[in-house]
Design a protein around this motif. Sequence first.
Motif, mmCIF file in Angstrom:
data_model
loop_
_atom_site.group_PDB
_atom_site.id
_atom_site.type_symbol
_atom_site.label_atom_id
_atom_site.label_comp_id
_atom_site.label_asym_id
_atom_site.label_seq_id
_atom_site.Cartn_x
_atom_site.Cartn_y
_atom_site.Cartn_z
ATOM 1 N N LYS A 142 0.845 -1.189 0.000
ATOM 2 C CA LYS A 142 0.000 0.000 0.000
ATOM 3 C C LYS A 142 0.882 1.241 0.000
ATOM 4 C CE LYS A 142 -3.876 2.095 2.368
ATOM 5 N NZ LYS A 142 -4.894 1.935 3.407
ATOM 6 N N GLU A 143 0.481 2.228 -0.801
ATOM 7 C CA GLU A 143 1.155 3.530 -0.790
ATOM 8 C C GLU A 143 0.603 4.328 0.383
ATOM 9 O OE1 GLU A 143 3.498 4.934 -2.837
ATOM 10 O OE2 GLU A 143 3.683 3.177 -4.112
ATOM 11 N N ILE A 144 1.489 4.881 1.198
ATOM 12 C CA ILE A 144 1.071 5.639 2.379
ATOM 13 C C ILE A 144 1.781 6.979 2.390
ATOM 14 C CG2 ILE A 144 1.041 5.681 4.903
ATOM 15 C CD1 ILE A 144 0.979 2.593 4.808
ATOM 16 N N LYS A 145 1.017 8.037 2.612
ATOM 17 C CA LYS A 145 1.584 9.384 2.713
ATOM 18 C C LYS A 145 2.006 9.622 4.161
ATOM 19 C CE LYS A 145 0.444 13.559 0.674
ATOM 20 N NZ LYS A 145 -0.537 14.579 0.282
ATOM 21 N N ILE A 146 3.263 9.990 4.345
ATOM 22 C CA ILE A 146 3.806 10.230 5.684
ATOM 23 C C ILE A 146 3.243 11.536 6.230
ATOM 24 C CG2 ILE A 146 5.911 10.661 7.019
ATOM 25 C CD1 ILE A 146 7.344 8.899 4.911
ATOM 26 N N GLN A 147 2.601 11.437 7.384
ATOM 27 C CA GLN A 147 2.015 12.621 8.001
ATOM 28 C C GLN A 147 2.647 12.936 9.347
ATOM 29 O OE1 GLN A 147 -2.270 12.237 7.874
ATOM 30 N NE2 GLN A 147 -2.229 11.670 5.729
ATOM 31 N N ILE A 206 8.196 -6.981 6.654
ATOM 32 C CA ILE A 206 7.664 -5.669 6.284
ATOM 33 C C ILE A 206 8.792 -4.844 5.681
ATOM 34 C CG2 ILE A 206 6.487 -3.584 7.080
ATOM 35 C CD1 ILE A 206 5.593 -5.285 9.551
ATOM 36 N N TYR A 207 8.516 -4.280 4.513
ATOM 37 C CA TYR A 207 9.508 -3.461 3.816
ATOM 38 C C TYR A 207 8.903 -2.114 3.445
ATOM 39 C CZ TYR A 207 12.442 -7.546 3.554
ATOM 40 O OH TYR A 207 13.225 -8.615 3.897
ATOM 41 N N GLN A 257 5.162 -2.758 2.131
ATOM 42 C CA GLN A 257 4.890 -4.112 1.642
ATOM 43 C C GLN A 257 5.047 -5.094 2.800
ATOM 44 O OE1 GLN A 257 7.835 -6.106 -1.014
ATOM 45 N NE2 GLN A 257 6.164 -5.938 -2.489
ATOM 46 N N ALA A 258 4.048 -5.951 2.969
ATOM 47 C CA ALA A 258 4.100 -6.946 4.043
ATOM 48 C C ALA A 258 3.793 -8.321 3.471
ATOM 49 C CB ALA A 258 3.106 -6.595 5.141
ATOM 50 N N ALA A 291 -0.459 -5.805 9.784
ATOM 51 C CA ALA A 291 0.830 -5.115 9.791
ATOM 52 C C ALA A 291 0.766 -3.822 8.979
ATOM 53 C CB ALA A 291 1.922 -6.031 9.238
ATOM 54 N N ILE A 292 0.189 -3.886 7.799
ATOM 55 C CA ILE A 292 0.085 -2.680 6.979
ATOM 56 C C ILE A 292 -0.801 -1.644 7.663
ATOM 57 C CG2 ILE A 292 -0.852 -1.751 4.811
ATOM 58 C CD1 ILE A 292 0.367 -4.145 3.381
#
Length: 84
Positions: free
Chosen positions: A4-9, A33-34, A64-65, A73-74
């Motif tokens: 999953k693409e996640i935006k760092i907040q 987890i990477y 990625q998990a 985990a994600i």
Amino acid sequence: MKSKEIKIQLESGLEARPAAMLVQVASQYASSIYLIDGDKNINAKSIMGMMTLTLQAGEEVKVQADGEDEDTAIEGIEKYLTNS
């Protein structure tokens, strides 16, 4: 395997202390987890690897998990990175 693409907040991005906290979060899960940023593929359970990522607030990273608890985990990593 899930990703999953996640935006760092996180206000300070992934500098030393938040990176160390992320390693602690990732270490709670059995899955591998990477964090993937461009050509970097970093083990989220490795403090030395995480220190090589210099991601700022607002940047996106692919998480990625792979394993028995990959969905959880994600979700946990996303919750930490988005402060939710």
